[in-house]
Enzyme design. Structure first.
Site, PDB file in Angstrom:
ATOM      1  N   ASP A  53       0.854  -1.182   0.000  1.00  0.00           N
ATOM      2  CA  ASP A  53       0.000   0.000   0.000  1.00  0.00           C
ATOM      3  C   ASP A  53       0.900   1.246   0.000  1.00  0.00           C
ATOM      4  O   ASP A  53       2.110   1.154   0.232  1.00  0.00           O
ATOM      5  CB  ASP A  53      -0.945  -0.002   1.213  1.00  0.00           C
ATOM      6  CG  ASP A  53      -2.160   0.877   0.960  1.00  0.00           C
ATOM      7  OD1 ASP A  53      -2.098   1.753   0.073  1.00  0.00           O
ATOM      8  OD2 ASP A  53      -3.187   0.698   1.654  1.00  0.00           O
ATOM      9  N   GLU A  83     -10.377   7.027   4.753  1.00  0.00           N
ATOM     10  CA  GLU A  83      -9.339   6.420   5.605  1.00  0.00           C
ATOM     11  C   GLU A  83      -9.385   6.947   7.037  1.00  0.00           C
ATOM     12  O   GLU A  83     -10.463   7.168   7.590  1.00  0.00           O
ATOM     13  CB  GLU A  83      -7.964   6.612   4.943  1.00  0.00           C
ATOM     14  CG  GLU A  83      -7.896   5.887   3.588  1.00  0.00           C
ATOM     15  CD  GLU A  83      -6.494   5.749   3.055  1.00  0.00           C
ATOM     16  OE1 GLU A  83      -5.639   5.218   3.752  1.00  0.00           O
ATOM     17  OE2 GLU A  83      -6.262   6.145   1.898  1.00  0.00           O
TER      18      GLU A  83
HETATM   19  C1  BGC Z   1      -5.011   3.310   0.359  1.00  0.00           C
HETATM   20  C2  BGC Z   1      -5.171   2.390  -0.826  1.00  0.00           C
HETATM   21  C3  BGC Z   1      -4.954   3.136  -2.098  1.00  0.00           C
HETATM   22  C4  BGC Z   1      -3.624   3.833  -2.070  1.00  0.00           C
HETATM   23  C5  BGC Z   1      -3.321   4.625  -3.328  1.00  0.00           C
HETATM   24  C6  BGC Z   1      -3.764   4.146   0.283  1.00  0.00           C
HETATM   25  O1  BGC Z   1      -3.748   5.145   1.241  1.00  0.00           O
HETATM   26  O2  BGC Z   1      -5.008   2.553   1.534  1.00  0.00           O
HETATM   27  O3  BGC Z   1      -6.427   1.789  -0.798  1.00  0.00           O
HETATM   28  O4  BGC Z   1      -5.043   2.260  -3.180  1.00  0.00           O
HETATM   29  O5  BGC Z   1      -3.606   4.733  -0.980  1.00  0.00           O
HETATM   30  O6  BGC Z   1      -4.095   5.746  -3.434  1.00  0.00           O
END
Ligand code: BGC
Length: 671
Positions: free
Chosen positions: A352, A558
């Protein structure tokens, strides 16, 4: 003569060689010079000699035209991978494993570091421009790609983006309901169509890879990413993996289990995320710790991965979260032993965004250790974002000093190349503009509207069963539309829309708010009055036949979405109390999860959970006014109070306000 000789040689070697046209043309120039000599009056012996030289010369130039097996699409996948692998240096291999953010990338940097992948995150600097057109996107992606294809081996980079509810970062794209709504539909056929539509819209911007679907099983709505999860029930999440063949195409029957699959130019590589247990963290804390025994982990959080792998998912993203205190980004047992060796997943595992940095607390405390731990766990591609140079330097050091065996690097690179070859990236590295027409097209908006209709859940309809409020009458004298979310496209779309945390307001992208949908649905003679937060005086001085109150959560994503109280933010509750206290009302909730409603349910006449429906607000009015009937059934448990949480269907202390599977139905009004 020389032409005959050359063409004979060509035909002889054609089946064996791919002609290197540059080498051939320089060979022809030399041949032409030789021929000129030949015609300049020399004796027979000399003629023979010159002719021989000429033949040799042609042959030499042909032999120079090296045949690259890996460039030949007729070769078997394994042969291509092997051929390319043997040509690659360590630097080129490590470059392939590096994914940098667009904001720090350029074609020169891609070329210099052999970067294998670039991504756009939902931040303004990572997008080509605000409100960028498909053409601007394609130009940007192609420009970066030109850096990759001009490297020594010409390995194309793979461009990735979060397209988690449609192509959500792109202006004018169709924004589908977030997964929390789609789970309600329990409709895999619909999900597949959404995947196919999303793939076309993503291709419209020249991008071949999406970080979707999120197959988290959200077990606690306090989690800020709960709306990215289809359901608390693993069976529903499993069913919804049908979006994968929509995105990637249908893997052929009898394909080897675990092979990645992407059908062609109108499809994209998918990414099942976040492996594993992201939705099970203690108290619903984002990136937290999932405390559960192996049986629980494997029966709740793993099943959707089995299906994704069977359906040929190309990539899998590791989770920021931990399992019983061990960060997933360094979990060798789950990544290598289980995912790769037991399940035989043969696509690539991607970290990630800055996920490996967070292996240590505080993040980035020991980056070299993080790289080592993540490499040993089995991660193949590293979403490092901005620190590509540092990452490459440290990984190179670790390999050169034998902390990481070369076979681990080779495993990672083979997997990355396998995906790239499979999806035809070598044959078609550059995007064209022909898909632009799909971005936000009417067909996709109609599909999103259908998804909205199927995702709404009717929780209450009238103060008594005999006296339902819905469907509302279209032809009446005066109605009120109120609430912070009634005329707000950004609120309606939620997080991961144009920007990471989403945006409030109506300027972010194109779409239809619930208010405008009401206006176009009711009879032209019905007066629609809109007041975001009307006061008592206003309510009393007007004679409304009924009110539609649209309130809910403001966009978040998030960490910033974690909530320990799950209350509807003000002025939502006050608007409900005031309007429903004086006018017959239907409350439409725009939320990423169940929220506290018990204190207001009595005052409300009808209650609808609309989740985060996206750009197509008419899907909501289709049901409110009875053009279609309500069919949705909760794919989550609606709690009474937060102190019951976590509470999921099947739990011994199960005592919900509305149970999992609940949903009233209405019949469509006869036309
Ligand atoms: C998230 C992912 C995402 C990635 C790229 C991260 O903060 O957890 O789900 O794909 O960012 O944007």
């Amino acid at each position: 003569m020389w032409t005959i000789c050359c063409s004979t040689l060509i035909s002889l070697r054609k089946s064996l060689l791919t002609i290197h046209w540059q080498a051939l043309s320089s060979g022809l120039t030399r041949a032409f010079l030789s021929y000129s000599l030949f015609t300049m009056g020399v004796n027979n012996m000399q003629k023979v000699l010159v002719l021989l030289t000429l033949v040799m010369c042609c042959w030499a130039s042909m032999a120079k035209a090296e045949y690259f097996k890996y460039k030949d699409p007729k070769q078997r996948l394994g042969v291509r991978i092997k051929d390319l692998m043997k040509r690659m240096t360590l630097e080129e291999k490590i470059g392939q494993m590096t994914q940098a953010d667009k904001s720090v990338a350029s074609k020169e940097i891609i070329k210099k570091y052999n970067l294998g992948s670039i991504l756009s995150i939902p931040f303004p600097t990572s997008l080509p421009a605000q409100g960028a057109s498909p053409k601007t996107w394609v130009d940007m992606v192609n420009d970066l790609q030109s850096g990759s294809i001009s490297t020594r081996l010409g390995i194309p980079m793979i461009y990735g983006i979060d397209a988690v509810h449609g192509h959500n970062n792109v202006y004018n794209a169709t924004v589908f309901p977030h997964n929390v709504g789609l789970g309600v539909t329990r409709d895999p056929v619909l999900l597949k169509k959404i995947g196919a539509a999303t793939a076309l819209e993503v291709r419209a911007t020249g991008i071949p890879y999406v970080f979707a679907p999120c197959i988290a099983v959200c077990r606690d709505p306090r989690w800020g990413r709960c709306y990215e999860s289809y359901s608390e029930d693993p069976k529903i999440v499993k069913l919804m993996t049908e979006i994968i063949p929509g995105l990637q195409g249908d893997i052929s029957v009898g394909s080897r289990k675990g092979v990645p699959y992407v059908e062609g130019q109108n499809k994209v590589a998918a990414c099942a995320k976040h492996y594993l247990g992201d939705g099970g963290t203690h108290l619903g804390v984002d990136e937290g710790n999932t405390i559960i025994d192996a049986k629980g982990l494997f029966s709740i959080h793993m099943p959707a991965y089995y299906d994704s792998i069977i359906k040929g998912v190309s990539t899998i993203m590791t989770s920021y979260s931990s399992w019983n205190g061990v960060k997933m980004h360094k979990n060798r047992f789950l990544v290598t032993d289980y995912l790769k060796n037991t399940l035989k997943f043969r696509g690539f595992v991607i970290s990630d965004f800055q996920g490996i940095d967070r292996i240590t607390t505080p993040p980035n405390a020991n980056y070299t250790y993080s790289i080592l731990a993540a490499m040993n766990a089995g991660i193949d591609m590293f979403m490092v974002g901005f620190t590509y140079e540092d990452f490459i330097t440290r990984l190179t050091y670790l390999v050169k000093n034998k902390f990481i065996p070369m076979r681990r690097i080779n495993d990672a690179v083979k997997r990355i190349l396998r995906v790239k070859f499979t999806m035809g990236l070598f044959e078609n590295p550059l995007a064209d503009y022909s898909y632009a027409k799909y971005l936000g097209c009417q067909e996709h908006r109609d599909l999103a509207r259908e998804a909205v209709r199927k995702s709404l859940v009717l929780l209450k309809n009238g103060k008594s069963v005999e006296n339902p409020l819905l469907p509302l009458s279209k032809k009446t004298s005066k109605i009120l539309v109120a609430g912070s979310h009634a005329d707000n496209l950004g609120n309606q779309c939620g997080g991961w829309t144009i920007q990471w945390q989403g945006l409030s307001g109506n300027n972010l992208t194109a779409g239809t708010t619930i208010l405008s949908a009401v206006k176009t649905t009711v009879d032209p003679r019905t007066q629609v009055v809109y007041s975001e937060n009307p006061d008592d005086k206003f309510l009393k001085s007007n004679k409304f036949d009924y009110a539609i109150v649209v309130v809910g959560e403001y966009p978040y994503a998030e960490l910033l979405g974690d909530s320990s109280n799950l209350t509807i933010p003000e002025p939502g509750p006050s608007t409900i109390k005031r309007v429903c206290g004086s006018v017959k009302c239907v409350v439409v909730l725009i939320t990423g999860r169940p929220v506290v409603v018990q204190p207001y349910v009595e005052t409300i006449d009808a209650l609808v959970a609309a989740w985060l429906p996206g750009t197509e607000g008419q899907g909501v009015t289709d049901l409110l006014f009875g053009d279609y009937g309500f069919t949705g059934k909760l794919a989550r448990t609606w709690f009474k109070s937060v102190d019951q949480l976590p509470m999921n269907v099947g739990d011994p202390h199960y005592d919900p306000l509305y149970p999992f599977g609940f949903g009233l139905t209405t019949e469509p009004r006869k036309k």
